[in-house]
Design a protein around this motif. Structure first.
Motif, PDB file in Angstrom:
ATOM      1  N   UNK A  53      71.963  35.456  92.014  1.00  0.00           N
ATOM      2  CA  UNK A  53      70.895  34.864  92.038  1.00  0.00           C
ATOM      3  C   UNK A  53      69.782  35.121  93.313  1.00  0.00           C
ATOM      4  N   UNK A  54      69.756  34.023  93.678  1.00  0.00           N
ATOM      5  CA  UNK A  54      68.854  34.471  95.006  1.00  0.00           C
ATOM      6  C   UNK A  54      69.051  36.078  95.344  1.00  0.00           C
ATOM      7  N   UNK A  55      70.851  36.404  96.346  1.00  0.00           N
ATOM      8  CA  UNK A  55      70.584  37.860  96.364  1.00  0.00           C
ATOM      9  C   UNK A  55      70.486  38.944  95.830  1.00  0.00           C
ATOM     10  N   UNK A  56      70.762  38.816  94.670  1.00  0.00           N
ATOM     11  CA  UNK A  56      70.221  39.936  93.557  1.00  0.00           C
ATOM     12  C   UNK A  56      68.629  40.053  93.536  1.00  0.00           C
ATOM     13  N   UNK A  57      67.849  38.830  93.865  1.00  0.00           N
ATOM     14  CA  UNK A  57      66.711  38.637  93.600  1.00  0.00           C
ATOM     15  C   UNK A  57      66.056  39.239  95.461  1.00  0.00           C
ATOM     16  N   UNK A  58      66.710  39.145  95.967  1.00  0.00           N
ATOM     17  CA  UNK A  58      66.528  39.965  97.858  1.00  0.00           C
ATOM     18  C   UNK A  58      66.844  41.370  97.312  1.00  0.00           C
ATOM     19  N   UNK A  59      67.696  41.986  96.502  1.00  0.00           N
ATOM     20  CA  UNK A  59      67.614  43.815  96.674  1.00  0.00           C
ATOM     21  C   UNK A  59      66.750  44.250  96.200  1.00  0.00           C
ATOM     22  N   UNK A  60      66.784  43.015  94.516  1.00  0.00           N
ATOM     23  CA  UNK A  60      65.274  43.753  94.115  1.00  0.00           C
ATOM     24  C   UNK A  60      64.415  43.654  94.318  1.00  0.00           C
ATOM     25  N   UNK A  61      64.116  43.484  95.588  1.00  0.00           N
ATOM     26  CA  UNK A  61      62.670  43.179  95.739  1.00  0.00           C
ATOM     27  C   UNK A  61      62.465  44.048  97.205  1.00  0.00           C
ATOM     28  N   UNK A  62      64.025  44.850  98.071  1.00  0.00           N
ATOM     29  CA  UNK A  62      63.567  45.557  98.507  1.00  0.00           C
ATOM     30  C   UNK A  62      64.242  46.991  97.912  1.00  0.00           C
ATOM     31  N   UNK A  63      64.102  46.776  96.564  1.00  0.00           N
ATOM     32  CA  UNK A  63      64.384  48.052  96.136  1.00  0.00           C
ATOM     33  C   UNK A  63      65.535  48.672  96.050  1.00  0.00           C
ATOM     34  N   UNK A  64      66.612  48.106  96.473  1.00  0.00           N
ATOM     35  CA  UNK A  64      67.898  48.816  96.133  1.00  0.00           C
ATOM     36  C   UNK A  64      68.094  48.178  94.721  1.00  0.00           C
ATOM     37  N   UNK A  65      67.939  47.334  93.880  1.00  0.00           N
ATOM     38  CA  UNK A  65      68.173  46.953  92.184  1.00  0.00           C
ATOM     39  C   UNK A  65      67.301  46.971  91.890  1.00  0.00           C
ATOM     40  N   UNK A  66      67.121  47.497  90.584  1.00  0.00           N
ATOM     41  CA  UNK A  66      65.935  47.043  88.813  1.00  0.00           C
ATOM     42  C   UNK A  66      66.454  45.975  88.817  1.00  0.00           C
ATOM     43  N   UNK A  67      65.822  45.075  88.180  1.00  0.00           N
ATOM     44  CA  UNK A  67      65.875  43.588  87.572  1.00  0.00           C
ATOM     45  C   UNK A  67      64.325  43.758  86.248  1.00  0.00           C
ATOM     46  N   UNK A  68      65.395  43.584  84.981  1.00  0.00           N
ATOM     47  CA  UNK A  68      65.250  43.732  83.657  1.00  0.00           C
ATOM     48  C   UNK A  68      65.006  42.768  83.006  1.00  0.00           C
ATOM     49  N   UNK A  69      64.498  42.256  82.669  1.00  0.00           N
ATOM     50  CA  UNK A  69      64.631  40.745  81.520  1.00  0.00           C
ATOM     51  C   UNK A  69      66.059  39.843  81.678  1.00  0.00           C
TER      52      UNK A  69
END
Length: 329
Positions: A53-69
């Motif tokens: 979860x920490x990794x996915x949040x960081x990737x989202x913060x860097x613009x490499x993933x989108x996080x919704x719900x």
């Protein structure tokens, strides 16, 4: 440069490792079919759920993933460049970059001694290293579209014979032979590399158009006569003396009116721009025996010593980071 820019530069290794780790763990592949929660990704990849979860949040913060719900999905850029099904996949280059961390850690020692941080063997000693290196070169060229640019901006219509020296995966000759049906190419490279090159050429169905010759360009004669000789990312791996000798030797393989094309990071006379070339010179310090990036003046001197004339530089469009230096026999 302000404080924020300085700190972003000084801590850029963290962002690089986050992206490389996601590639190594196949995170983007797991998310390719559909959006998933962090727990679902962790389950598919056998990862710790909280750490994932920490990794996915960081990737989202860097613009490499989108996080919704609480569900994560790929962006257009990650789908294009970081999933294996895409023809623009650059992940193999990022895997190679990850393998270079051990070298970069030894930069202080290399600056003290002037010696490389690893054996400068052109990634030939271990088959796994050779595979990683050659796959990286193919991945980068395809992702950026280098070969298409070279095919478009240079005149190939009347060229029948091309030599690609140190071609690696043969990405350029494969693309050029596809674009120009009358063209035939010769790849001259080290034996361990050619075991991999042969597979790339066969997969492209180009065995009857691309000839493979094993040899070491430093010591072995290069057979044949060619209208074009292409050296992509070769001269930065050699010192000035070896480059001078290499260009002189290859000039004998050129037909009258033929052209030698050097593609590399070409520095300005201050040796500080483009920045990618100045930084890349340090990587060459770490991994080669005396290699670095060179200026147009230095490349011109080698070519004129070899009897070539009309030496000129062509800057390549972004996202390419290199230039061409062309001399005519």
């Amino acid at each position: 440069m302000d404080f924020s820019e300085l700190m972003s530069l000084a801590t850029g290794h963290a962002q690089a490792r986050i992206v490389q780790t996601a590639v190594e763990l196949n995170v983007f592949e797991a998310l390719s079919p559909a959006a998933l929660t962090a727990r679902e990704v962790a389950l598919r990849l056998n990862l710790d759920p909280a750490a994932c979860a920490l990794l996915l949040d960081a990737l989202s913060a860097l613009g490499l993933l989108t996080k919704e719900a609480a569900r994560f999905s790929l962006t257009d850029a990650t789908r294009r460049f970081l999933t294996r099904s895409s023809p623009r996949y650059v992940g193999d280059m990022l895997r190679f970059e990850s393998s270079l961390w051990a070298c970069w850690e030894k930069l202080p020692q290399a600056i003290h001694s002037g010696n490389p941080a690893r054996q400068p063997d052109m990634y030939q000693a271990e088959p796994a290293e050779t595979e990683t290196f050659i796959a990286a070169m193919d991945s980068l060229v395809k992702a950026r579209g280098d070969a298409e640019v070279i095919a478009r901006i240079l005149d190939w219509d009347d060229v029948r014979e091309l030599l690609d020296l140190g071609s690696g995966p043969a990405t350029y000759p494969i693309a050029l032979c596809r674009a120009f049906p009358a063209l035939r190419a010769t790849v001259f490279d080290l034996p361990a590399t050619l075991t991999i090159t042969r597979r790339f050429v066969a997969d492209a169905g180009m065995e009857n158009r691309i000839r493979l010759i094993a040899g070491d360009y430093r010591t072995d004669p290069v057979p044949g006569r060619y209208q074009r000789i292409f050296l992509s990312n070769i001269v930065h791996g050699e010192n000035d003396e070896r480059n001078r000798a290499l260009i002189r030797k290859l000039a004998d393989n050129l037909e009258p009116g033929g052209r030698m094309i050097v593609k590399d990071h070409i520095l300005d006379e201050s040796r500080t721009a483009p920045a990618v070339g100045a930084v890349f010179s340090l990587l060459m310090l770490l991994t080669t025996d005396g290699g670095r990036c060179y200026t147009l003046g230095e490349v011109r001197a080698w070519m004129e010593y070899a009897g070539l004339s009309d030496v000129r530089q062509i800057d390549l469009p972004t996202p390419l980071t290199s230039a061409l230096v062309i001399g005519t026999k």
